[in-house]
Design a protein around this motif. Structure first.
Motif, mmCIF file in Angstrom:
data_model
loop_
_atom_site.group_PDB
_atom_site.id
_atom_site.type_symbol
_atom_site.label_atom_id
_atom_site.label_comp_id
_atom_site.label_asym_id
_atom_site.label_seq_id
_atom_site.Cartn_x
_atom_site.Cartn_y
_atom_site.Cartn_z
ATOM 1 N N VAL A 88 -10.174 1.025 -10.518
ATOM 2 C CA VAL A 88 -9.441 0.910 -9.262
ATOM 3 C C VAL A 88 -10.356 0.895 -8.046
ATOM 4 C CG1 VAL A 88 -7.360 1.946 -10.216
ATOM 5 C CG2 VAL A 88 -9.073 3.408 -9.124
ATOM 6 N N SER A 107 0.828 -1.203 0.000
ATOM 7 C CA SER A 107 0.000 0.000 0.000
ATOM 8 C C SER A 107 0.860 1.249 0.000
ATOM 9 C CB SER A 107 -0.907 0.032 1.234
ATOM 10 O OG SER A 107 -1.796 -1.065 1.257
ATOM 11 N N ARG A 123 -9.893 -0.905 -4.443
ATOM 12 C CA ARG A 123 -8.488 -0.895 -4.035
ATOM 13 C C ARG A 123 -8.014 0.506 -3.666
ATOM 14 N NH1 ARG A 123 -4.468 -2.129 -7.306
ATOM 15 N NH2 ARG A 123 -5.575 -1.549 -9.234
ATOM 16 N N PHE A 124 -8.476 1.507 -4.411
ATOM 17 C CA PHE A 124 -8.072 2.888 -4.180
ATOM 18 C C PHE A 124 -9.226 3.677 -3.580
ATOM 19 C CE2 PHE A 124 -4.728 3.288 -7.830
ATOM 20 C CZ PHE A 124 -4.109 2.135 -7.385
ATOM 21 N N ASP A 135 -0.117 -1.088 -11.782
ATOM 22 C CA ASP A 135 -0.340 0.237 -11.219
ATOM 23 C C ASP A 135 0.875 1.144 -11.363
ATOM 24 O OD1 ASP A 135 -2.997 -0.288 -10.271
ATOM 25 O OD2 ASP A 135 -2.111 -1.384 -8.581
ATOM 26 N N MET A 137 -3.871 3.840 -1.759
ATOM 27 C CA MET A 137 -3.772 2.755 -2.715
ATOM 28 C C MET A 137 -3.413 1.476 -1.977
ATOM 29 S SD MET A 137 -1.795 4.680 -5.844
ATOM 30 C CE MET A 137 -0.268 4.822 -4.897
ATOM 31 N N ASN A 138 -4.274 0.497 -2.071
ATOM 32 C CA ASN A 138 -4.068 -0.798 -1.432
ATOM 33 C C ASN A 138 -4.014 -1.894 -2.482
ATOM 34 O OD1 ASN A 138 -4.279 0.446 1.143
ATOM 35 N ND2 ASN A 138 -6.511 0.233 1.090
ATOM 36 N N SER A 139 -3.488 -3.024 -2.083
ATOM 37 C CA SER A 139 -3.404 -4.194 -2.965
ATOM 38 C C SER A 139 -2.784 -3.830 -4.308
ATOM 39 C CB SER A 139 -4.790 -4.816 -3.156
ATOM 40 O OG SER A 139 -5.348 -5.206 -1.918
ATOM 41 N N LEU A 140 -1.675 -3.152 -4.253
ATOM 42 C CA LEU A 140 -1.047 -2.653 -5.471
ATOM 43 C C LEU A 140 -0.551 -3.790 -6.354
ATOM 44 C CD1 LEU A 140 0.774 0.377 -3.929
ATOM 45 C CD2 LEU A 140 -0.830 0.490 -5.845
ATOM 46 N N LYS A 141 -0.643 -3.545 -7.648
ATOM 47 C CA LYS A 141 -0.236 -4.504 -8.659
ATOM 48 C C LYS A 141 0.834 -3.885 -9.543
ATOM 49 C CE LYS A 141 -5.003 -6.210 -8.922
ATOM 50 N NZ LYS A 141 -6.165 -6.415 -9.819
#
Length: 124
Positions: A64, A17, A67-68, A90, A83-87
């Protein structure tokens, strides 16, 4: 003139995150609609979120959402993007933007004021 400064970007592993901050100056903060965009190399600038000046309603891109999240603090003249669970997808340069009209827009062309961006890199 409105000046915007982003901060909080960096390198993070997938699943992590980050919280981005944007601080505004130059005119009454509550008059501004504030938004977040991102742009990856070779791609168009992508809308992420927008919040009108005197409202607490937040618009989040479906890409998003979940997640965002975004919120603003008028007392601090700041807007944030959590921002969480970033990939890895992103990974991009993240910008905050502002416009004077109250109606949020998703097109980058609608926003007259921009920060210089903060880089977010997500490793796999």
């Amino acid at each position: 003139q409105v000046q915007l400064v982003e901060s909080g970007g960096g390198l993070v592993q997938a699943g992590g995150s980050l919280r981005l901050s944007c601080t505004a100056s130059g005119r009454t903060f509550s008059d501004l609609t504030l938004a977040w965009f991102r742009q990856a190399p070779g791609k168009e600038r992508e809308f992420l979120s927008a919040i009108p000046g005197n409202g607490n309603k937040t618009f989040i891109s479906y890409a998003v959402k979940g997640r965002f999240t975004s919120f603003r603090d008028n007392a601090k003249k700041a807007v944030y993007l959590q921002m969480n669970s970033l990939k890895p997808e992103d990974t991009a340069l993240y910008y905050c933007a502002a416009k004077l009209t109250a109606l949020p827009r998703i097109s980058a062309d609608e926003y007259a004021y921009w920060g210089k961006g903060t880089q977010v890199t997500v490793s796999s």
